[in-house]
Enzyme design. Structure first.
Site, PDB file in Angstrom:
ATOM      1  N   HIS A 164      -6.386  -5.315  -2.647  1.00  0.00           N
ATOM      2  CA  HIS A 164      -7.080  -4.751  -1.511  1.00  0.00           C
ATOM      3  C   HIS A 164      -7.060  -2.896  -2.453  1.00  0.00           C
ATOM      4  O   HIS A 164      -6.230  -2.717  -2.469  1.00  0.00           O
ATOM      5  CB  HIS A 164      -5.734  -4.281  -0.726  1.00  0.00           C
ATOM      6  CG  HIS A 164      -5.768  -3.555   0.460  1.00  0.00           C
ATOM      7  ND1 HIS A 164      -7.773  -4.111   1.021  1.00  0.00           N
ATOM      8  CD2 HIS A 164      -5.166  -3.035   1.685  1.00  0.00           C
ATOM      9  CE1 HIS A 164      -6.888  -3.212   2.638  1.00  0.00           C
ATOM     10  NE2 HIS A 164      -5.891  -2.283   2.524  1.00  0.00           N
ATOM     11  N   GLU A 166       0.839 -21.524  27.532  1.00  0.00           N
ATOM     12  CA  GLU A 166      -0.546 -21.116  27.693  1.00  0.00           C
ATOM     13  C   GLU A 166      -1.254 -20.167  27.074  1.00  0.00           C
ATOM     14  O   GLU A 166      -2.474 -20.312  26.518  1.00  0.00           O
ATOM     15  CB  GLU A 166      -0.989 -21.003  29.342  1.00  0.00           C
ATOM     16  CG  GLU A 166      -1.008 -22.666  30.384  1.00  0.00           C
ATOM     17  CD  GLU A 166      -1.401 -23.763  29.523  1.00  0.00           C
ATOM     18  OE1 GLU A 166      -2.208 -23.475  29.562  1.00  0.00           O
ATOM     19  OE2 GLU A 166      -0.741 -24.643  29.357  1.00  0.00           O
ATOM     20  N   ASP A 176       0.774  -1.414  -0.191  1.00  0.00           N
ATOM     21  CA  ASP A 176       0.034  -0.048  -0.389  1.00  0.00           C
ATOM     22  C   ASP A 176       1.258   1.284  -0.396  1.00  0.00           C
ATOM     23  O   ASP A 176       1.116   2.347  -1.126  1.00  0.00           O
ATOM     24  CB  ASP A 176      -0.653   0.086   1.327  1.00  0.00           C
ATOM     25  CG  ASP A 176      -1.455  -1.459   0.791  1.00  0.00           C
ATOM     26  OD1 ASP A 176      -2.736  -1.553  -0.064  1.00  0.00           O
ATOM     27  OD2 ASP A 176      -2.250  -1.658   1.979  1.00  0.00           O
TER      28      ASP A 176
END
Length: 331
Positions: A108, A227, A83
């Site tokens: 895009h 975790e 972009d």
């Protein structure tokens, strides 16, 4: 209802005799160029001479050329560079060499929607956006399938923009899976929102916050990493295969009850208000103006933020632990 298109709705003949210039031979560029070539369409590749992508294009059997030379040959220009680079490439290389009546395509909508690139009124402006990384666009095509795509028409100077856009989508394999009609505004704004509030920004901050909470409470960083980051892939894979209900079906009842009762205490009304503010900044153009200004200023703030992320404890611990797992293609 959503408008969907499939192979029967698209005709490759709409691009017969046309030369398609793929600007940028990166993730999407290489996949789209190879798929179009395999579909029998005439393709040229525009790349920076001597770059890594230039060398890869040569290995793939192309004779890459400059963006300016590719633009001279093109009836369709597919802009697939980042972009932030598109305005410079367009102004210096493409605009002075672009044929009248060309199709200007992208995957895009940022540059077109926020008008950092403004093709002439004589051009068709379309978007064909595969909803997957380039390597998957290519591998699915090679096995006879495809990935879903979005299609949008911003400017229909020829009266045939949608017909040609669908032909392009067919050429890269999108119509095998299904192509959803959208607008440049919808694709751009939802894409930015998803990245900022969930996929990149939101998830990253949630992972870091969970890791920090456990470490500050005295738990080992290695356990906290497993975790709060490592096992995230297990959950995302379940989402990917069957959605939220499939994820909850697949985990323990303890995990499901904990998630259903404690999740809303993390994602609160305040979080939802913050998400609405992020969306408002996107739709108003405030984020785009900020990002454009940051790049024009040399990206100092951006580089500082990147550097700070590299120094996080979770990154140092994660690098060590990933080295213990040979089944991971560690980066």
């Amino acid at each position: 209802m959503v408008q969907m298109y499939y192979d029967k709705d698209a005709d490759l003949g709409a691009l017969s005799g046309k030369t398609i210039a793929i600007m940028g031979y990166g993730s999407q560029g290489h996949a789209q160029a190879l798929n179009l070539r395999d579909s029998g369409l005439n393709v040229v590749v525009g790349e920076l001479e001597g770059s890594d992508n230039w060398k890869i294009a040569l290995e793939h059997g192309w004779k890459p050329t400059s963006a300016a030379e590719a633009a001279k040959q093109a009836d369709w220009i597919q802009m697939l560079v980042p972009d932030t680079v598109q305005p410079m490439v367009y102004e210096k290389e493409i605009a002075p060499n672009m044929k009248e009546g060309v199709v200007y395509g992208c995957s895009h909508g940022f540059a077109i929607h926020f008008q950092t690139v403004v093709p002439p009124a004589t051009a068709d402006i379309v978007m064909i956006a595969p909803k997957s990384p380039g390597h998957l666009v290519r591998s699915e095509f090679e096995r006879g399938a495809g990935v879903p795509c979005l299609v949008a028409v911003k400017q229909d100077a020829s009266g045939k923009a949608r017909e040609m856009a669908l032909a392009y989508a067919k050429g890269i394999g999108g119509t095998r899976a299904g192509v959803i009609e959208t607008t440049f505004a919808e694709e751009t704004e939802t894409d930015l929102f998803g990245e900022q509030s969930v996929l990149c920004g939101g998830v990253t901050e949630l992972v870091k916050a969970g890791f920090d909470t456990l470490v500050e409470a005295g738990y080992q960083p290695e356990i906290a990493y497993f975790e709060c980051m490592h096992e995230l892939k297990l959950i995302v894979d379940l989402f990917y295969r069957g959605g939220i209900n499939y994820m909850y079906y697949s985990v323990s009842n303890t995990a499901e009850y904990g998630g259903l009762t404690r999740g809303p205490k993390i994602i609160t009304d305040e979080t939802r208000k913050a998400m609405k503010k992020i969306l408002a900044d996107i739709t108003s153009g405030d984020f785009a103006r900020e990002w454009i200004a940051e790049n024009k200023a040399g990206g100092k703030k951006f580089k500082e933020l990147e550097a700070a992320e590299h120094d996080l404890l979770i990154e140092k611990v994660g690098k060590q632990l990933r080295g213990m797992m040979p089944w991971i293609d560690a980066k």
